[in-house]
Design a protein around this motif. Structure first.
Motif, mmCIF file in Angstrom:
data_model
loop_
_atom_site.group_PDB
_atom_site.id
_atom_site.type_symbol
_atom_site.label_atom_id
_atom_site.label_comp_id
_atom_site.label_asym_id
_atom_site.label_seq_id
_atom_site.Cartn_x
_atom_site.Cartn_y
_atom_site.Cartn_z
ATOM 1 N N ASN A 1 6.039 3.118 1.358
ATOM 2 C CA ASN A 1 5.312 2.718 2.480
ATOM 3 C C ASN A 1 6.152 1.913 3.497
ATOM 4 N N SER B 1 2.383 12.075 5.280
ATOM 5 C CA SER B 1 1.437 10.600 5.322
ATOM 6 C C SER B 1 -0.012 10.904 4.846
ATOM 7 N N THR C 1 2.303 0.877 8.521
ATOM 8 C CA THR C 1 1.027 0.941 8.242
ATOM 9 C C THR C 1 0.237 0.636 9.633
ATOM 10 N N TRP D 1 -4.393 9.099 5.207
ATOM 11 C CA TRP D 1 -4.914 7.884 5.618
ATOM 12 C C TRP D 1 -5.989 7.818 4.653
ATOM 13 N N TYR E 1 -1.323 5.334 6.082
ATOM 14 C CA TYR E 1 0.178 4.620 5.531
ATOM 15 C C TYR E 1 1.248 5.751 5.719
ATOM 16 N N CYS F 1 5.868 -2.944 0.508
ATOM 17 C CA CYS F 1 5.907 -2.094 1.573
ATOM 18 C C CYS F 1 6.880 -2.691 2.550
ATOM 19 N N GLY G 1 0.748 -2.944 1.824
ATOM 20 C CA GLY G 1 0.953 -2.111 0.924
ATOM 21 C C GLY G 1 -0.364 -1.675 0.102
#
Length: 395
Positions: A86, A112, A89, A114, A104, A38, A57
């Motif tokens: 990603n 996106s 965050t 969650w 994310y 990420c 990540g």
């Protein structure tokens, strides 16, 4: 009416960990992984044991030592010459059950999700839809509408605005609230910010070329009040803070997050109260590459935190490692540094920024986060990027 006085910017570079002639180390570096998962990591207490944990990540790492990791979703490492799924965050309790969940943010322009905290149970977390088509590369997580819940500031389909969630409807997609009319916003637009620019107690939104004043009674679908000003050529996160202590909020960001330049814009007002800004340079956007003066390319992530306990917020940033791969951008293979710039206010109204290096072999991603992970009252630093996942614990 208050007027600005000239300010002085002084850079005095002080080394953190590593490097010849370094001062006493102020941070302990933990490398949680050298894999690229990420470009944005964050912190929360996911298991409710009283210790802050890290999410980077597909994993969350249990505090206080961060040595045990748990899968949130199926792990997939990426080639650092390319990109991940990603980019940033964030965390919050999205369903109101008292447990921290994870948001994310994907490749710009993608949808996106969650992930719901399983409350101590084993297995992957359940994914839920969040916001669709999340544009911009430097979104901001803050409470825009004053309801006590954080919102996501970003742009979508030609509009700039923010997204909200409803804990009573956790399975439903989140809602986007535009503050602009139709404009030139696209998935790779650079830079957004939020803060009370005019001091009326309401959160305004910022982008590279203007700031949007939140009306006293915003109407759905009606644009906020636009004020043009060039804060950046290509910004990262845009921070709002009273740098010089004159009672007026100023603005901090990268001048160009894929080239060079760290700037702050001092707010000034005329006798009628009209707001304007004066650009102040911390790091030049046109450095002399033959000079030993501090320069950092790819300043693509920012946060504010009080690193030395003097009550003033300092600037946290660094070099985004391989923003466009090993041959893209300016000096892509220069040391991947993380710095905090100490704010010092002088009696004459000027300010100084003292640059403290935290590390020179990690850098930032499109996000860098400050959080007190070891409960010592001093901010620590969390990085997830193409070099891996790193924690810098204040000592």
């Amino acid at each position: 009416m208050r007027h600005a006085t000239a300010s002085c910017i002084v850079i005095a570079v002080m080394a953190g960990i590593g490097g010849a002639g370094a001062e006493e180390a102020t941070f302990k570096k933990l490398t949680l992984t050298d894999k690229f998962y990420c470009e944005g990591a964050y912190a929360a207490d996911f298991n409710r044991d009283g210790h802050m944990d890290i999410v980077s990540g597909p994993y969350w790492y249990a505090g206080p030592d961060f040595q045990k990791r748990h899968e949130v979703r199926e792990p997939k490492a990426f080639d650092p010459k390319g990109y991940s799924d990603n980019f940033l965050t964030f965390t919050d309790d999205f369903n109101g059950d008292g447990w921290a969940d994870i948001l994310y943010l994907p490749w710009p322009g993608k949808d996106s999700q969650w992930y719901e905290n399983p409350k101590g149970k084993d297995g992957h977390w359940t994914a839920h839809p969040a916001l669709k088509n999340v544009g911009n590369e430097s979104q901001v997580w803050t409470d825009v509408d004053g309801d006590g819940q954080k919102d996501l500031v970003y742009n979508i389909d030609g509009f700039f605005g923010y997204g909200t969630y409803d804990t009573k409807k956790p399975n439903e997609p989140w809602t986007f609230h535009p503050v602009s009319g139709k404009g030139p916003y696209q998935r790779y637009t650079h830079g957004v910010g939020a803060g009370d620019v005019n001091g009326d107690g309401r959160v305004d939104l910022l982008e590279a070329v203007c700031w949007w004043e939140q009306p006293a009674d915003p109407k759905p679908g009606e644009p906020w009040i636009r004020h043009d000003y060039a804060f950046a050529d290509a910004a990262a996160q845009i921070l709002v803070y009273d740098i010089d202590g004159d009672g007026l909020n100023d603005v901090v960001t990268a001048w160009h997050c894929h080239l060079y330049g760290l700037v702050w814009h001092r707010q000034v007002r005329d006798d009628a109260g009209a707001i304007s800004f004066e650009k102040q340079v911390i790091l030049t956007s046109e450095p002399n590459l033959e000079s030993d003066d501090l320069r950092i390319s790819q300043l693509h992530a920012f946060d504010l935190a009080d690193f030395n306990g003097d009550g003033l917020l300092d600037i946290l940033t660094g070099k985004r490692f391989w923003a466009h791969g090993p041959t893209g951008d300016k000096e892509p293979n220069a040391p991947a540094v993380v710095y905090w710039f100490q704010l010092k206010r002088n009696a004459d109204g000027s300010v100084q920024f003292i640059a403290h290096r935290i590390d020179d072999d990690s850098g930032v991603g499109t996000q860098v986060a400050a959080a007190d992970l070891n409960a010592d009252g001093t901010p620590d630093v969390v990085v997830g990027n193409k070099k891996g996942t790193f924690v810098f614990l204040s000592q």
